[in-house]
Write a protein that holds these residues in place. Structure first.
Motif, PDB file in Angstrom:
ATOM      1  N   GLU A  58      53.582 -33.559 -17.335  1.00 15.84           N
ATOM      2  CA  GLU A  58      55.022 -33.198 -17.495  1.00 15.84           C
ATOM      3  C   GLU A  58      54.825 -31.738 -16.226  1.00 15.84           C
ATOM      4  O   GLU A  58      53.949 -31.378 -16.093  1.00 15.84           O
ATOM      5  CB  GLU A  58      55.366 -32.482 -18.855  1.00 15.84           C
ATOM      6  CG  GLU A  58      55.439 -33.354 -19.792  1.00 15.84           C
ATOM      7  CD  GLU A  58      55.412 -32.886 -21.221  1.00 15.84           C
ATOM      8  OE1 GLU A  58      56.724 -32.126 -21.371  1.00 15.84           O
ATOM      9  OE2 GLU A  58      55.016 -33.307 -22.268  1.00 15.84           O
ATOM     10  N   ASN A  59      56.106 -31.520 -15.978  1.00 15.48           N
ATOM     11  CA  ASN A  59      56.247 -30.241 -15.181  1.00 15.48           C
ATOM     12  C   ASN A  59      57.063 -29.139 -15.857  1.00 15.48           C
ATOM     13  O   ASN A  59      58.151 -29.181 -15.957  1.00 15.48           O
ATOM     14  CB  ASN A  59      56.963 -30.482 -13.610  1.00 15.48           C
ATOM     15  CG  ASN A  59      57.061 -29.285 -12.900  1.00 15.48           C
ATOM     16  OD1 ASN A  59      56.693 -28.019 -13.222  1.00 15.48           O
ATOM     17  ND2 ASN A  59      57.796 -29.515 -11.757  1.00 15.48           N
ATOM     18  N   PRO A  60      56.374 -28.136 -16.464  1.00 13.50           N
ATOM     19  CA  PRO A  60      57.280 -27.207 -17.274  1.00 13.50           C
ATOM     20  C   PRO A  60      57.603 -25.986 -16.327  1.00 13.50           C
ATOM     21  O   PRO A  60      58.398 -25.069 -16.895  1.00 13.50           O
ATOM     22  CB  PRO A  60      56.099 -26.572 -18.306  1.00 13.50           C
ATOM     23  CG  PRO A  60      54.793 -26.685 -17.528  1.00 13.50           C
ATOM     24  CD  PRO A  60      55.105 -28.027 -16.589  1.00 13.50           C
ATOM     25  N   LEU A  85      47.488 -27.039 -20.284  1.00 18.17           N
ATOM     26  CA  LEU A  85      48.152 -26.661 -19.122  1.00 18.17           C
ATOM     27  C   LEU A  85      46.987 -26.757 -17.794  1.00 18.17           C
ATOM     28  O   LEU A  85      45.667 -26.372 -18.034  1.00 18.17           O
ATOM     29  CB  LEU A  85      48.617 -25.209 -18.964  1.00 18.17           C
ATOM     30  CG  LEU A  85      50.103 -25.078 -19.772  1.00 18.17           C
ATOM     31  CD1 LEU A  85      50.381 -23.709 -19.871  1.00 18.17           C
ATOM     32  CD2 LEU A  85      51.083 -26.081 -19.137  1.00 18.17           C
ATOM     33  N   LEU A 138      51.630 -29.636 -17.541  1.00 19.18           N
ATOM     34  CA  LEU A 138      51.403 -29.957 -18.751  1.00 19.18           C
ATOM     35  C   LEU A 138      50.910 -31.411 -19.303  1.00 19.18           C
ATOM     36  O   LEU A 138      51.540 -32.394 -18.861  1.00 19.18           O
ATOM     37  CB  LEU A 138      52.515 -29.578 -19.620  1.00 19.18           C
ATOM     38  CG  LEU A 138      52.683 -29.747 -21.041  1.00 19.18           C
ATOM     39  CD1 LEU A 138      51.441 -28.673 -21.601  1.00 19.18           C
ATOM     40  CD2 LEU A 138      53.491 -29.504 -21.723  1.00 19.18           C
ATOM     41  N   THR A 192      49.053 -34.175 -21.442  1.00 14.90           N
ATOM     42  CA  THR A 192      48.926 -34.812 -22.777  1.00 14.90           C
ATOM     43  C   THR A 192      47.645 -35.996 -22.602  1.00 14.90           C
ATOM     44  O   THR A 192      47.793 -36.891 -21.712  1.00 14.90           O
ATOM     45  CB  THR A 192      50.034 -35.459 -23.385  1.00 14.90           C
ATOM     46  OG1 THR A 192      51.063 -34.498 -23.807  1.00 14.90           O
ATOM     47  CG2 THR A 192      49.587 -36.140 -24.957  1.00 14.90           C
ATOM     48  N   ARG A 220      59.361 -35.123 -16.677  1.00 13.73           N
ATOM     49  CA  ARG A 220      58.015 -35.598 -17.390  1.00 13.73           C
ATOM     50  C   ARG A 220      57.996 -37.113 -17.145  1.00 13.73           C
ATOM     51  O   ARG A 220      59.032 -37.872 -17.297  1.00 13.73           O
ATOM     52  CB  ARG A 220      57.698 -35.324 -18.759  1.00 13.73           C
ATOM     53  CG  ARG A 220      58.748 -35.621 -19.649  1.00 13.73           C
ATOM     54  CD  ARG A 220      58.386 -35.112 -21.086  1.00 13.73           C
ATOM     55  NE  ARG A 220      59.170 -35.836 -22.212  1.00 13.73           N
ATOM     56  CZ  ARG A 220      59.118 -35.426 -23.533  1.00 13.73           C
ATOM     57  NH1 ARG A 220      57.643 -34.680 -23.862  1.00 13.73           N
ATOM     58  NH2 ARG A 220      59.709 -35.845 -24.484  1.00 13.73           N
ATOM     59  N   THR A 277      52.355 -26.113 -11.984  1.00 14.56           N
ATOM     60  CA  THR A 277      51.542 -26.075 -13.125  1.00 14.56           C
ATOM     61  C   THR A 277      51.826 -27.316 -14.009  1.00 14.56           C
ATOM     62  O   THR A 277      53.007 -27.800 -13.907  1.00 14.56           O
ATOM     63  CB  THR A 277      51.992 -24.829 -13.914  1.00 14.56           C
ATOM     64  OG1 THR A 277      51.698 -23.671 -13.503  1.00 14.56           O
ATOM     65  CG2 THR A 277      51.350 -25.057 -15.403  1.00 14.56           C
ATOM     66  N   GLN A 324      46.716 -31.376 -25.593  1.00 14.50           N
ATOM     67  CA  GLN A 324      47.655 -30.957 -24.773  1.00 14.50           C
ATOM     68  C   GLN A 324      47.224 -29.474 -24.328  1.00 14.50           C
ATOM     69  O   GLN A 324      46.947 -28.578 -25.025  1.00 14.50           O
ATOM     70  CB  GLN A 324      49.085 -30.736 -25.621  1.00 14.50           C
ATOM     71  CG  GLN A 324      50.185 -30.676 -24.469  1.00 14.50           C
ATOM     72  CD  GLN A 324      51.529 -30.724 -25.101  1.00 14.50           C
ATOM     73  OE1 GLN A 324      52.055 -29.801 -25.842  1.00 14.50           O
ATOM     74  NE2 GLN A 324      52.367 -31.996 -25.102  1.00 14.50           N
TER      75      GLN A 324
END
Length: 511
Positions: free
Chosen positions: A477-479, A459, A450, A452, A429, A448, A457
Motif C-alpha cells: 500500500e501507499n499511505p 512501514l 505499508l 502486510t 493499494r 513510503t 504489518q
C-alpha cells in the motif's frame, strides 16, 4: 420498451420546441462512446491490453479524451448530458475511468463481459438511456477517431439530431478526398430538405480502381462510423430487424446490475448475443427493397462531414493527420530526419533517426521496433496475427503495464527471475494475495510503503527492503502523498501474472 407512438406524439421541432407540450424545451442528447476496439494496425504502440483509443497518438490528449470533449459547447437549444455513456471491456475500464477523470468527465461505464462488436454495445447504451428516465437522442462515436475541425463536426451532428428527432437513424458520411481502400463507403440518395441525403446503399472496402470510380462519381462517401438516433428508435428497429440480437441483449440488460458508475450486464445472457456491427445489423437493412422487413423501420439518413475526419486506422493515416516538415516528414518523441522524405517516426524513449529514407514508418517502443513501407501499413494487422499465433507477449501487452493502483515496468527477466519497477499512486493499494510458485524481494526507492506480510504489518522507507516468502499472504500500500516506487525481484519456478491468488481487492478482481 418505450412506446414508439408516444415518442412520435411528443416529437420536437428542429428549433427545440415541443410539439406535444406547452412551451419550449431543450432536447436531451446523451453522448455514447464506443471504446472496445483493439487497434492492431497501430502496433506496437497500440496493443490488446492498451489499445489506440487510450494513447495520445496525434495530440496531448488520448483519443478517448479528445472524443469525450467533442460535444463541449454544442449549439444552443440542445441539452447535452455531461456524463457520457462509455461502453468498454473489463480489461480497460480502470484506465478509461482514470483518463476521463483527469479531464473532469464523470462517465457512466457499461462493462461488456465479452466483445460482441458495435451493435450490441449500442443496444446496451440505448437500454441504459431509456431506463434512466428519458428517450434521449444518442450521439454514438468511436473512441479512436481524430477530428481536426470540432465546430464543423458539431454542425453536422446538429443537422443529424434534427433528423433523429423525427425518427430517423442518421450517420455522418465523409466526402472522400482520395481513393482509399481502407474505408467502407455509403452511396448517397436523394437530397433532403432538412439537410443531408437519404441512404441509397452501403459498399464494402473496395479495390483501388473501384475506389477511384467512387471518388469520381461523387455519390459515394466514406462511412465515418458515427451514428445519431433516438434510444427507443434504435431498440424498436433492432427488435424488428434482428430479434436474435435484441432478445439476449434485453435479457443481459434486465439481469445486469449497477456498481456505482459502472453497469454490468448479466454475464451468461450477454455471451449468447451474436456479434455484429451497427452497419451490418441495422443500417444496411434500411436500404433493402420495400418487400423486406426493413420497410417498416426507421429511415436512414446520411449527413456530410467535412471536418478533417480520420479513423487513424493505420500509421499512414497518423502521418497524414500530423503537421509535417518541408520534406513531408512527421514525428513524435525523440526523432531526427536527415535527407528523409515523406517519413513518419515515433519514439517512446530512444532516439530514432531516419537518414536518406523515403515513405517509411519507424515506430519504437521499449520492447519492439516496427519498420514498414507506408504503402504496406495495412499489412501490420496480419503481422500482429502471426505474433499472436506464436504466443509472444508483444502482441498483447507493453513492457509497462497499467493497473488500477498504478503500473509496473518489467525491467529484466531470466529463466528463474524477473525484475519489475512498481509505482503505486498515493492512497492506492494492491490486492491481498499470495503466489504458489515465486518469492519476492521489495526495495523501496521512493516514498513510503505499508507492507502486510502474513500477520505482520509495517512501514518501509526509502532504501529499506523486505522479503515475501513463497506462499505468504501479502499486500503493498501507499499511505503517503507522493507516488511509491519499489524494485521487485521475483524468483521461482514460474513467474506468470496468473500465479496470483487474491483474497481481498479494492477493484473487484477477486473471484
Amino acid at each position: 420498451m418505450l412506446n414508439q407512438g408516444a415518442v412520435n406524439a411528443a416529437s420536437v421541432d428542429p428549433n427545440g420546441a415541443s410539439a406535444g407540450a406547452a412551451g419550449a424545451r431543450r432536447v436531451h442528447i446523451v453522448p455514447v462512446i464506443l471504446a472496445g476496439g483493439s487497434g492492431t494496425r497501430l502496433w506496437p504502440v497500440s496493443r490488446e491490453n492498451f489499445p489506440k483509443q487510450l494513447i495520445d497518438v496525434v495530440g496531448s490528449d488520448s483519443l478517448l479524451q479528445a472524443t469525450a470533449r467533442r460535444l463541449d459547447g454544442f449549439p444552443p437549444g440542445w441539452s447535452v448530458d455531461a456524463s457520457p455513456i462509455v461502453v468498454c471491456g473489463e480489461e480497460h475500464r480502470f484506465v478509461i475511468a482514470e483518463q476521463l477523470q483527469e479531464n473532469g468527465v464523470a462517465a457512466r461505464l457499461i462493462v461488456e463481459p465479452a466483445r460482441r462488436d458495435t451493435a450490441p454495445a449500442l443496444t446496451l447504451a440505448a437500454s441504459l438511456a431509456c431506463a434512466e428516465g428519458g428517450d434521449a437522442i444518442l450521439i454514438v462515436m468511436p473512441a479512436d477517431h481524430a477530428i481536426a475541425d470540432v465546430p464543423a463536426l458539431q454542425r453536422a451532428l446538429e443537422c443529424a439530431a434534427r433528423h433523429a428527432q423525427q425518427g430517423a437513424i442518421a450517420t455522418l458520411g465523409v466526402p472522400p478526398t482520395r481513393p482509399d481502400t481502407g474505408f467502407g463507403y455509403i452511396r448517397i440518395g436523394a437530397a433532403l430538405t432538412a439537410g443531408g441525403h437519404a441512404i441509397d446503399g452501403f459498399v464494402e472496402k473496395p479495390a483501388e480502381e473501384i475506389a477511384a470510380q467512387y471518388v469520381a462519381a461523387g455519390t459515394y462517401w466514406w462511412n465515418s462510423g458515427i451514428f445519431i438516433v433516438r434510444a427507443s428508435v434504435w431498440l424498436d428497429t433492432l427488435e424488428r430487424l434482428r430479434p436474435d440480437m435484441h432478445t439476449p441483449c434485453e435479457s443481459a440488460f434486465a439481469g445486469g446490475h449497477k456498481d456505482g458508475a459502472v453497469f454490468r450486464p448479466l454475464h451468461e445472457a450477454f455471451l449468447g448475443v451474436p456479434a455484429d456491427s451497427i452497419d451490418y445489423a441495422v443500417m444496411e437493412r434500411l436500404t433493402e427493397p420495400a418487400s423486406a422487413p426493413a420497410a417498416a423501420s426507421a429511415p436512414g439518413v446520411v449527413i456530410p462531414l467535412e471536418a478533417g475526419w480520420s479513423d487513424l486506422g493505420s500509421w499512414d493515416a497518423v502521418w497524414a493527420a500530423m503537421e509535417k516538415d518541408p520534406n513531408g516528414n512527421a514525428g513524435r518523441g525523440r526523432v531526427a530526419f536527415e535527407g528523409a522524405v515523406s517519413c513518419y517516426a515515433h519514439s517512446e524513449g530512444r532516439l530514432v533517426a531516419c537518414v536518406g529514407t523515403a515513405n517509411v514508418v519507424v515506430v519504437e517502443t521499449a520492447d519492439a521496433v516496427l519498420v514498414v513501407d507506408r504503402s504496406h501499413v495495412q499489412d501490420v494487422k496480419g503481422l500482429v496475427s502471426r505474433i499472436k499465433a506464436q504466443h509472444a507477449p508483444e502482441a498483447d501487452v507493453h513492457r509497462k503495464v497499467r493497473r488500477p493502483w498504478g503500473f509496473y515496468d518489467s525491467i529484466d527477466h531470466g529463466e528463474r527471475f524477473q525484475v519489475k519497477r512498481i509505482v503505486v499512486t498515493p492512497g492506492a493499494r494492491l490486492s491481498l494475495q499470495l503466489h504458489h510458485h515465486r518469492a519476492e524481494h521489495w526495495v523501496v526507492v521512493r516514498g513510503t510503503a505499508l507492507v502486510t506480510r502474513g500477520e505482520e504489518q509495517f512501514l518501509l522507507s526509502e532504501n529499506e527492503s523486505t522479503y515475501i516468502p513463497l506462499g505468504t499472504r501479502h499486500r503493498l500500500e501507499n499511505p503517503g502523498k507522493v507516488p511509491l516506487e519499489i524494485i521487485e525481484i521475483q524468483s521461482g519456478t514460474y513467474l506468470g501474472e496468473d500465479d496470483i491468488v487474491r483474497f481481498n481487492d479494492n477493484y473487484g478482481r477477486c473471484p
